[in-house]
Design a protein around this motif. Sequence first.
Motif, PDB file in Angstrom:
ATOM      1  N   LEU A 159      -8.575 -49.313   7.342  1.00 35.88           N
ATOM      2  CA  LEU A 159      -8.272 -50.243   6.240  1.00 35.88           C
ATOM      3  C   LEU A 159      -9.157 -49.969   5.036  1.00 35.88           C
ATOM      4  O   LEU A 159      -8.684 -49.971   3.881  1.00 35.88           O
ATOM      5  N   ALA A 160     -10.459 -49.755   5.304  1.00 38.94           N
ATOM      6  CA  ALA A 160     -11.371 -49.473   4.189  1.00 38.94           C
ATOM      7  C   ALA A 160     -10.977 -48.186   3.482  1.00 38.94           C
ATOM      8  O   ALA A 160     -10.937 -48.119   2.243  1.00 38.94           O
ATOM      9  N   SER A 161     -10.685 -47.141   4.271  1.00 42.41           N
ATOM     10  CA  SER A 161     -10.275 -45.864   3.673  1.00 42.41           C
ATOM     11  C   SER A 161      -8.985 -46.038   2.869  1.00 42.41           C
ATOM     12  O   SER A 161      -8.846 -45.507   1.755  1.00 42.41           O
ATOM     13  N   GLY A 162      -8.038 -46.792   3.442  1.00 45.86           N
ATOM     14  CA  GLY A 162      -6.780 -47.013   2.729  1.00 45.86           C
ATOM     15  C   GLY A 162      -6.966 -47.790   1.446  1.00 45.86           C
ATOM     16  O   GLY A 162      -6.391 -47.445   0.410  1.00 45.86           O
ATOM     17  N   MET A 163      -7.789 -48.871   1.521  1.00 44.76           N
ATOM     18  CA  MET A 163      -8.013 -49.675   0.334  1.00 44.76           C
ATOM     19  C   MET A 163      -8.728 -48.882  -0.760  1.00 44.76           C
ATOM     20  O   MET A 163      -8.396 -48.969  -1.945  1.00 44.76           O
ATOM     21  N   ILE A 164      -9.725 -48.088  -0.351  1.00 51.79           N
ATOM     22  CA  ILE A 164     -10.431 -47.263  -1.331  1.00 51.79           C
ATOM     23  C   ILE A 164      -9.481 -46.243  -1.944  1.00 51.79           C
ATOM     24  O   ILE A 164      -9.488 -46.009  -3.165  1.00 51.79           O
ATOM     25  N   GLY A 165      -8.659 -45.631  -1.098  1.00 59.09           N
ATOM     26  CA  GLY A 165      -7.688 -44.665  -1.613  1.00 59.09           C
ATOM     27  C   GLY A 165      -6.689 -45.310  -2.554  1.00 59.09           C
ATOM     28  O   GLY A 165      -6.369 -44.765  -3.614  1.00 59.09           O
ATOM     29  N   ILE A 166      -6.183 -46.487  -2.148  1.00 61.04           N
ATOM     30  CA  ILE A 166      -5.230 -47.193  -3.006  1.00 61.04           C
ATOM     31  C   ILE A 166      -5.886 -47.577  -4.338  1.00 61.04           C
ATOM     32  O   ILE A 166      -5.290 -47.447  -5.412  1.00 61.04           O
ATOM     33  N   GLY A 167      -7.145 -48.043  -4.253  1.00 58.42           N
ATOM     34  CA  GLY A 167      -7.844 -48.409  -5.475  1.00 58.42           C
ATOM     35  C   GLY A 167      -8.029 -47.226  -6.402  1.00 58.42           C
ATOM     36  O   GLY A 167      -7.793 -47.318  -7.621  1.00 58.42           O
ATOM     37  N   GLY A 168      -8.453 -46.081  -5.837  1.00 60.68           N
ATOM     38  CA  GLY A 168      -8.637 -44.888  -6.668  1.00 60.68           C
ATOM     39  C   GLY A 168      -7.348 -44.412  -7.290  1.00 60.68           C
ATOM     40  O   GLY A 168      -7.292 -44.090  -8.484  1.00 60.68           O
ATOM     41  N   ILE A 169      -6.278 -44.372  -6.464  1.00 61.57           N
ATOM     42  CA  ILE A 169      -4.981 -43.942  -6.994  1.00 61.57           C
ATOM     43  C   ILE A 169      -4.472 -44.929  -8.045  1.00 61.57           C
ATOM     44  O   ILE A 169      -3.888 -44.533  -9.065  1.00 61.57           O
ATOM     45  N   SER A 170      -4.716 -46.215  -7.836  1.00 57.43           N
ATOM     46  CA  SER A 170      -4.276 -47.230  -8.809  1.00 57.43           C
ATOM     47  C   SER A 170      -4.957 -47.037 -10.156  1.00 57.43           C
ATOM     48  O   SER A 170      -4.331 -47.189 -11.216  1.00 57.43           O
ATOM     49  N   VAL A 229      -4.396 -45.420 -15.736  1.00 59.74           N
ATOM     50  CA  VAL A 229      -4.773 -44.589 -16.883  1.00 59.74           C
ATOM     51  C   VAL A 229      -3.586 -43.764 -17.360  1.00 59.74           C
ATOM     52  O   VAL A 229      -3.325 -43.647 -18.562  1.00 59.74           O
ATOM     53  N   LEU A 230      -2.836 -43.198 -16.405  1.00 60.21           N
ATOM     54  CA  LEU A 230      -1.667 -42.406 -16.776  1.00 60.21           C
ATOM     55  C   LEU A 230      -0.610 -43.272 -17.448  1.00 60.21           C
ATOM     56  O   LEU A 230       0.039 -42.852 -18.412  1.00 60.21           O
ATOM     57  N   LEU A 231      -0.418 -44.494 -16.957  1.00 62.05           N
ATOM     58  CA  LEU A 231       0.567 -45.394 -17.566  1.00 62.05           C
ATOM     59  C   LEU A 231       0.154 -45.765 -18.985  1.00 62.05           C
ATOM     60  O   LEU A 231       1.010 -45.867 -19.872  1.00 62.05           O
TER      61      LEU A 231
END
Length: 763
Positions: A32-43, A48-50
């Motif tokens: 969960l922590a890895s997923g949340m961190i990954g989701i946060g980074g990708i977000s 920024v791209l948006l």
Amino acid sequence: MNARVPVDAPELDFDTPALRRHRRIRALKDRLASGMIGIGGISVIVAVLLICVYLIYEVLPLFERASIRPWQTGQQLSSAYVLADVKGSPLYITTEEQAEIGMEVTDTGEVVFFNAASGKIVQRHALPLPANTHITSFAQPAARGDTFAVGLSDGSALVLRDDYQVTYPNDQRLITPLLSFPFGDTPLQVQSDGQPLNYLALRDSDDALMLVGGHDANLAAVRFDKQTNLLTNEVSLTPTRFSLPQSNHRVQQVLILPGMQWIVAGEENGGLSVFDLRKADKPILSEQLSASKGDITIMTLLLGGQSVLVGDDQGTVSQWFLVRGEKKEWHLQRIRAFSRQGYKVDWIAPEQGRKGFAVAYDDGMVSLYNATAETNSVNRRLFEQSEPLLLGYAPRGNALLTVNSQHQLQLWAVDNEHPEVSWRSLWGKVWYEGYDHPDYIWQSSSAANDFEPKFSLTPLAFGTLKAALYAMLLATPLAICGAIYTAYFMAGGLRRKVKPLIELMEALPTVILGFFAGLFLAPFVEGHLPFIAMALVLIPVGVLLFAFAWAQLPGAIRHRLPEGFDALLLVPLILLLGWLCLSLSEPVELALFGGDARAFLTNQLGIDFDQRNALVVGLAMGFAVIPTIFSITEDAIFGVPRSLTYGSLALGATPWQTLVRVVLPTASPGIFSALMIGLGRAVGETMIVLMATGNTPIMDANIFEGMRTLAANIAVEMPESEVGSSHFRILFLAALVLFAFTFVMNTGAELIRQRLRKKYGSL
């Protein structure tokens, strides 16, 4: 004796249900922590791209090509038509604001109002021409004007005005054209000798009316001063005639510039004659110029009346306006030209709301140009079978009404939303009306309707870099030197108090810093310039002298202060030196600058001084940037392994040598990152530069002059910009430039940081 019975060691079971459950829960938490961190980074990346995509979406319409197409009413496209039972040749055509009703004036003295898309006649008016006279010339109205005139064969001119009344009977819009004679239906005499007016110009203002006309090389000018009866609203005219010198060549066209003090005449040999009427009792022919190698075919005025457009039979349209020379004299200056070689210019129709114009060539091609941007927006052949005769621009710039040599009319839709935008107008020098030379100017709005927008981003980019430069000049040495001392020399107990205190400075809202800088710091700096100059010199020198003197003291005295607490001695020293500089400020100002340092800078040294200037911004924004650079730099230095430091010292290096040759190179990637992040903070800062500068978009490296940055400009002007306008989208372009600059700078900084890390990572 009883033998001791050995006790077996207890067996540990790591596979109990509880431990298995614990491992499963821990593994789930890790995922969960890895997923949340990954989701946060990708977000963050997606956000920024948006932002970038949205900025590009708003900016792209600025660079879309213009287009001309037949006007569409419902499902029907406008086609060519001939006005029924209208005799004579058209002299002038135009439309009202909605491009629904057109008006045509013919040389037979008929004014016809008609449906611009279909040609259905709405009204007809026969002009009250005196007996035995006919129309010999026509004076076009100024852009945004509604007053025009026809010149007659007896040397007189009949002044007319068109208007349109909009009503809504049964909730349906009804446009009713009105034709009036604002100065009576009796023509006004222009030529006193009764010769016909072969050319005619008109200029109308609130207090006067001027008519200039003539035949061959003989010019006649008369100014009618207006007097309005407050009871009846009738206007009475008092004429004043000007005795103009005769031109050297036959005049073909004539124009009156705003203010009614200058007349420009186009001659048959391609020359221009300029008449100066500022001395009404003695007008002079001030200059004669060669405007074209061929013959002048058409002359008209751009919006505002300052610029003269001259078209010739060589295919060139040149722009001219009055410029003040080095000796303060006025002369007509050729500013720029738009050329299509080999084709005669038949007609020029200026826009009524912008500095653009349409040109019709003898091959049937119509080109749209913009004077400020020097762009050719579109070229389209609108006259296929015959030569063009007249063009008329709709007031909103969204339609063109054309007449060919066979008297066929057609309405065209024009899609040209942002003609004033080009690479030159955004980043290059432009020669604007009223300026003595080309320059970089940002001035997006004015109270006048005939204003020429000035959208140069160069002074804003310059102001952004200027503000960041002065802020970094103050913040960089203080932050880095402070971080070096705190991380490497300061005692641990003192460091744990100093570092959070400095980092706490970053929590101070920049609007508070800007408010403080604008209301207190700016007037303080203005009134204590000697103090600022002495403090920047005496305080560093005083600190160095004190450090040298402290090092010369006996060890018994120096060692009474615990190691690493030496910096505490500098606090009272700096306060004392600051008080000394402040006390000496007024005596020094009296002795060296006559009691007014600001006046000395301006009058004696020629250095302009604004109260809210780059020095104030440097002090305030430098204070805001210091915590960022200090914190990252201090962490980078403190994070250098102690084994490197101890090894260097063990090999005989001094602490200073260890710092310079081991610690700083190892920490250089982090220090460089701190500088780049600090620079990014300075470049993007808004509130401090908004409140602490004069917000003057000028290009001057003078530290005592103000500036305007890209960020501050967006904050100031975005609320007042019209959504979808050129101004609105150029502000988004400024944001995109700021975004791109920050992105490129950070990308380059990361590449350099990686190289430094690779180079010094093996230490």
